[in-house]
Write a protein that holds these residues in place. Structure first.
Motif, PDB file in Angstrom:
ATOM      1  N   GLU A 103      -5.255  -0.799  -7.577  1.00  0.00           N
ATOM      2  CA  GLU A 103      -6.396  -0.024  -7.095  1.00  0.00           C
ATOM      3  C   GLU A 103      -5.912   1.274  -6.469  1.00  0.00           C
ATOM      4  O   GLU A 103      -4.764   1.368  -6.020  1.00  0.00           O
ATOM      5  CB  GLU A 103      -7.186  -0.839  -6.054  1.00  0.00           C
ATOM      6  CG  GLU A 103      -8.480  -0.225  -5.580  1.00  0.00           C
ATOM      7  CD  GLU A 103      -9.509  -0.008  -6.677  1.00  0.00           C
ATOM      8  OE1 GLU A 103      -9.251   0.859  -7.548  1.00  0.00           O
ATOM      9  OE2 GLU A 103     -10.544  -0.687  -6.664  1.00  0.00           O
ATOM     10  N   THR A 133       0.880  -1.170   0.000  1.00  0.00           N
ATOM     11  CA  THR A 133       0.000   0.000   0.000  1.00  0.00           C
ATOM     12  C   THR A 133       0.912   1.212   0.000  1.00  0.00           C
ATOM     13  O   THR A 133       1.860   1.290   0.786  1.00  0.00           O
ATOM     14  CB  THR A 133      -0.939   0.035   1.213  1.00  0.00           C
ATOM     15  OG1 THR A 133      -0.202   0.236   2.412  1.00  0.00           O
ATOM     16  CG2 THR A 133      -1.748  -1.245   1.309  1.00  0.00           C
ATOM     17  N   ALA A 163      -5.829  -7.855  -4.191  1.00  0.00           N
ATOM     18  CA  ALA A 163      -4.593  -7.423  -4.852  1.00  0.00           C
ATOM     19  C   ALA A 163      -3.507  -8.486  -4.756  1.00  0.00           C
ATOM     20  O   ALA A 163      -2.734  -8.691  -5.701  1.00  0.00           O
ATOM     21  CB  ALA A 163      -4.105  -6.111  -4.245  1.00  0.00           C
ATOM     22  N   VAL A 178      -1.551  -0.943  -4.077  1.00  0.00           N
ATOM     23  CA  VAL A 178      -2.786  -0.204  -3.818  1.00  0.00           C
ATOM     24  C   VAL A 178      -2.380   1.185  -3.364  1.00  0.00           C
ATOM     25  O   VAL A 178      -1.710   1.334  -2.340  1.00  0.00           O
ATOM     26  CB  VAL A 178      -3.640  -0.896  -2.738  1.00  0.00           C
ATOM     27  CG1 VAL A 178      -4.889  -0.062  -2.422  1.00  0.00           C
ATOM     28  CG2 VAL A 178      -4.031  -2.307  -3.179  1.00  0.00           C
TER      29      VAL A 178
END
Length: 343
Positions: free
Chosen positions: A103, A54, A130, A80
């Protein structure tokens, strides 16, 4: 399904702690490390071998976008993006998708406690999806249409598609192949509405056909693509000459709103010549409806779960025996246009 082993990258210690706590509450998700900047992240990736990252867009030194570009060029991993910038639907988010982000997730900076809990509650599922996605190396956001010299005459078939996670990138690649007088098209796109607005504005300047957000009463005529993304309303098909879209306020269908299953189902009941397709996405929305379309005699296509960015929704459609054909994204683009062409 693979468990998610996550590296959280954010320059804010508070945000690192917050998202780590949220992710640890999701089953089959483990936060294996955190980093405050690109340099730390680079070292942690080499040492810890995460299968999901992330990544904050705004960081001191090398920005998240710059690090994403480096990562996808040298060591592609599912990423992400987490930032307030993704919430406003800016060009930055579209660039992240173009570079290979799976995403873009909004930081709920201005939200009630209830809204905050609802928003961050989605993050664990997104990260798990993911971890099981198909990461592609950096790709150009612009490519020459393969249908520039193909004569297209609409054969009367209406086209409906559904996509969610990974969908903006897939549609960016696919819609460039649509001719100026493309079949009347409705797409259910599960994504942040503000981001969809930015996506539509960009695509409007690049496509040969027209594209707009779906509106109540919009006529389904050739040359127009309607994108349904309002999380408060479903989109349904209303028969007529020409048929029209209706935006209706109803409870979510199987957790989805707008629901692709509801759209597909109304088209099946109308008995109009139709072509349906499901692209990359998370969850199972659309699988039941696509089966209804197939049972009604429509042509139905599904992006290959093995090559889709996120294969959950395509796999659900395949399991429901909803797919007449299972194709790669490039093959699907050709097949959809051909299925609506008299030529």
């Amino acid at each position: 399904m693979n468990d998610a082993r996550v590296l959280v990258v954010d320059d804010s210690a508070a945000m690192r702690a917050l998202f780590s706590d949220v992710l640890e509450q999701q089953r089959n998700v483990t936060v294996i490390g955190t980093a405050a900047n690109a340099d730390e992240a680079r070292d942690q990736i080499a040492q810890l071998k995460p299968n999901v990252v992330t990544l904050d867009v705004e960081m001191p030194g090398m920005s998240g976008i710059e690090f994403l570009e480096e990562l996808m060029a040298t060591n592609p991993l599912p990423v992400v993006m987490l930032s307030s910038l993704t919430q406003s639907g800016t060009e930055t988010s579209l660039k992240a998708y173009a570079l290979g982000a799976v995403e873009c997730f909004p930081k709920p900076l201005k939200a009630t406690p209830e809204q905050f809990a609802k928003t961050v509650g989605k993050l664990g599922k997104i990260v798990l999806a993911a971890a099981n996605s198909n990461v592609k190396a950096q790709k150009s956001s612009h490519r020459e249409s393969r249908h520039s010299e193909v004569q297209f005459t609409w054969n009367g078939h209406y086209l409906a598609m559904a996509t969610s996670m990974g969908g903006i990138d897939a549609l960016t690649q696919m819609l460039g192949d649509f001719p100026a007088e493309c079949p009347p098209t409705v797409i259910v796109l599960q994504s942040e509405p503000a981001l969809v607005d930015t996506f539509i504005n960009r695509m409007a300047g690049e496509l040969k056909c027209k594209i707009a957000m779906a509106k109540d009463g919009a006529a389904l005529t050739p040359g127009m693509i309607h994108i349904a993304a309002d999380p408060e309303k479903h989109v349904v098909f209303e028969p007529g000459s020409p048929p029209r879209l209706r935006m209706v306020q109803r409870d979510p269908v199987d957790g989805a709103r707008p629901s692709a299953t509801l759209l597909f189902g109304t088209m099946a009941r109308a008995g109009v010549p139709s072509v349906g397709a499901i692209l990359t996405g998370m969850g199972g929305d659309g699988a039941k409806g696509l089966r209804l379309l197939r049972d009604a005699g429509s042509r139905t296509f599904v992006e290959d779960p093995a090559t889709a960015t996120v294969g959950e929704t395509p796999a659900a459609a395949v399991a429901a025996n909803a797919a007449e054909k299972i194709l790669s994204l490039d093959e699907l683009s050709v097949a959809l246009v051909a299925s609506c062409n008299q030529g």
